[in-house]
Motif scaffolding. Structure first.
Motif, mmCIF file in Angstrom:
data_model
loop_
_atom_site.group_PDB
_atom_site.id
_atom_site.type_symbol
_atom_site.label_atom_id
_atom_site.label_comp_id
_atom_site.label_asym_id
_atom_site.label_seq_id
_atom_site.Cartn_x
_atom_site.Cartn_y
_atom_site.Cartn_z
ATOM 1 N N LYS A 1 14.967 72.360 53.199
ATOM 2 C CA LYS A 1 13.634 72.959 53.391
ATOM 3 C C LYS A 1 13.685 74.116 54.376
ATOM 4 O O LYS A 1 13.040 75.158 54.177
ATOM 5 N N SER B 1 6.773 67.857 47.451
ATOM 6 C CA SER B 1 7.493 69.060 47.890
ATOM 7 C C SER B 1 7.309 70.214 46.907
ATOM 8 O O SER B 1 8.204 70.527 46.108
ATOM 9 N N TYR C 1 14.973 77.142 52.634
ATOM 10 C CA TYR C 1 13.919 77.772 51.827
ATOM 11 C C TYR C 1 13.012 78.629 52.706
ATOM 12 O O TYR C 1 12.678 79.777 52.352
ATOM 13 N N TRP D 1 7.420 73.244 47.410
ATOM 14 C CA TRP D 1 8.321 74.367 47.698
ATOM 15 C C TRP D 1 9.645 74.228 46.952
ATOM 16 O O TRP D 1 10.430 75.179 46.871
#
Length: 483
Positions: free
Chosen positions: A253, A303, A256, A305
């Motif tokens: 994460k 999630s 990202y 993303w």
């Protein structure tokens, strides 16, 4: 024989989190899609095929471990060029060999191609243009170029600086966009590797590549024995590692978020192109538990993303597979506990494509195959008085040569051209009905050849069309023929 009276338009769209599957690499042979479909019960968003292209090297296109066989090699990447199977296309190549034979198998079974290619950055534009043109008929290809590009093990990193590797990525991406706009590129870096750091590895060199690529990626193994097969992972050894599931998730994460920052705050799809926990380190039971825990984190945190992950891989010569290769016969796989866990994960709604039924159709009807995340098919309602004993779908006359993917009760089946009967009763072996119900038989038509047809219209590169003149017959029985 039951006459099917009605059918409805059906759209298949992307899952909340896509699942892709690695099939073959330096650690294992390709396994055909019929076998995988029967074992796992559903197709994937994409199948990852791993190849290399070093046409300027002595020995290529023979596999490096064969062309340069040596007892002195003590590392998987210790050959003059990468020990993936050779990409036989490109300049002066052929489309009648690998990976194209495998790509056709993948696509006719209702999946997109995810091609991972390591390539010598010193090849000319003519080579890159030829590769791009190779991919134009294979629909919505996902193309991962020189993955793990901030590492130091692949040949392209040994031959070039990180800046040269990054510049090559941008150069190849731009050629792909010009000659094969149906292809989406994947930039795979190590990403952020520590919670004390904000920047991704080699950020300055790769910041332009982060901006131009279509998809961002990292490879994150929750446990890995990189010394395989040249040593054994034992406590105190230095050729393996194990991280926590949470740390793997959080670093992905954070990677990202840094990609997004480098792209001026604008988001792009984020995937994990290789995910697993190595059974060499964890053993078979913790391996399954760690994969399950990671996927549970994706679901629990919703999630959005994160676009998807590729499980590495189906059958592995070591312990990174849903099956491990039988050392006595490489055509045989030995199922591991993680296979059952993975099968449960990919049948969860969170990881499954979204089906949307709309209006009733009239025949003939033309179906569109845009890929595993964008296709129109048919939904045929069926009534089940109780758990069935026979369920056959029959194709005769003008529909026997259709190429189809079909689903009922959560299980998918393939119908090849020329097949006239598909026995679907196995959909009820693991999930028998305990009462009467209604359900639908779903039907989609990916290209029989595995390739799109340039004669079909302006959008031929991303869409393939099949006309269905009539519906199949369904033989549905709820008792043995002779009691």
């Amino acid at each position: 024989m039951n006459n099917v009276l009605k059918a409805y338009n059906l759209h298949m769209g992307p899952a909340k989190c896509a699942v892709d599957l690695g099939d073959g690499s330096e650690r294992g042979l390709y396994v055909n899609q019929d076998y995988i479909l029967h074992k796992l019960g559903r197709p994937h968003r994409a199948i990852n095929l791993m190849f290399c292209y070093y046409p300027l090297d002595e020995g290529f296109p023979e596999r490096a471990s064969i062309a340069h066989k040596s007892d002195k090699v003590t590392f998987a990447w210790g050959y003059p060029y990468d020990d993936y199977f050779p990409y036989k296309g490109g300049l002066h190549g052929t489309l009648d060999d690998e990976p194209f034979t495998l790509m056709r198998d993948v696509r006719r079974h209702g999946q997109d191609v995810l091609l991972t290619l390591t390539i010598d950055p010193h090849v000319s534009d003519e080579h890159l243009i030829a590769i791009a043109k190779d991919l134009t008929t294979f629909g919505r290809v996902l193309f991962r170029i020189n993955h793990e590009a901030t590492g130091n093990w692949f040949s392209f990193n040994k031959r070039c600086t990180y800046q040269e590797v990054a510049d090559f990525y941008v150069r190849f991406h731009n050629i792909v966009k010009e000659y094969a706009p149906n292809v989406s590129t994947i930039l795979c870096l190590d990403g952020v590797t520590s919670f004390t750091e904000d920047e991704i590895e080699k950020e300055e060199e790769f910041k332009e590549a982060v901006k131009v690529t279509d998809i961002w990626s990292v490879d994150k193994y929750m446990a890995l024995h990189w010394g395989w097969p040249y040593d054994v992972a034992e406590k105190g050894g230095t050729s393996h590692k194990r991280d926590t599931v949470e740390q793997t998730y959080r670093l992905t994460k954070k990677s990202y978020e840094r990609y997004k920052f480098l792209n001026n705050g604008e988001s792009k799809p984020m995937v994990m192109s290789e995910l697993n926990a190595d059974g060499d380190v964890t053993g078979p039971y913790d391996q399954a538990d760690m994969v399950k825990e990671f996927c549970n984190m994706l679901k629990t945190e919703s999630s959005d993303w994160f676009s998807g992950f590729t499980f590495y891989q189906f059958r592995d010569d070591g312990r990174l597979g849903l099956e491990i290769t039988d050392p006595n016969n490489k055509d045989v796989g030995i199922e591991q506990p993680v296979l059952k866990t993975y099968k449960e994960i990919i049948h969860d709604d969170y990881f499954s494509p979204v089906m949307t039924q709309t209006e009733e159709i009239s025949l003939p009807v033309t179906l569109r195959w845009g890929g595993s995340e964008d296709a129109t098919g048919l939904s045929i309602p069926l009534h089940f008085a109780e758990n069935p004993v026979f369920l056959e779908v029959r194709f005769e006359d003008e529909i026997k040569d259709l190429n189809l993917m079909m689903e009922i009760n959560g299980k998918w089946f393939y119908k090849a051209p020329g097949v006239t009967v598909v026995d679907m009763i196995s959909a009820f072996f693991e999930k028998p009905l305990n009462k009467a119900c209604d359900m639908t038989l779903k039907l989609f038509a990916p290209p029989a050849s595995g390739e799109n047809d340039s004669s079909q219209g302006k959008d031929w590169a991303i869409n393939y069309y099949t006309t269905i003149p009539k519906l199949p017959q369904v033989r549905l029985r709820f008792a043995p023929i002779e009691p």
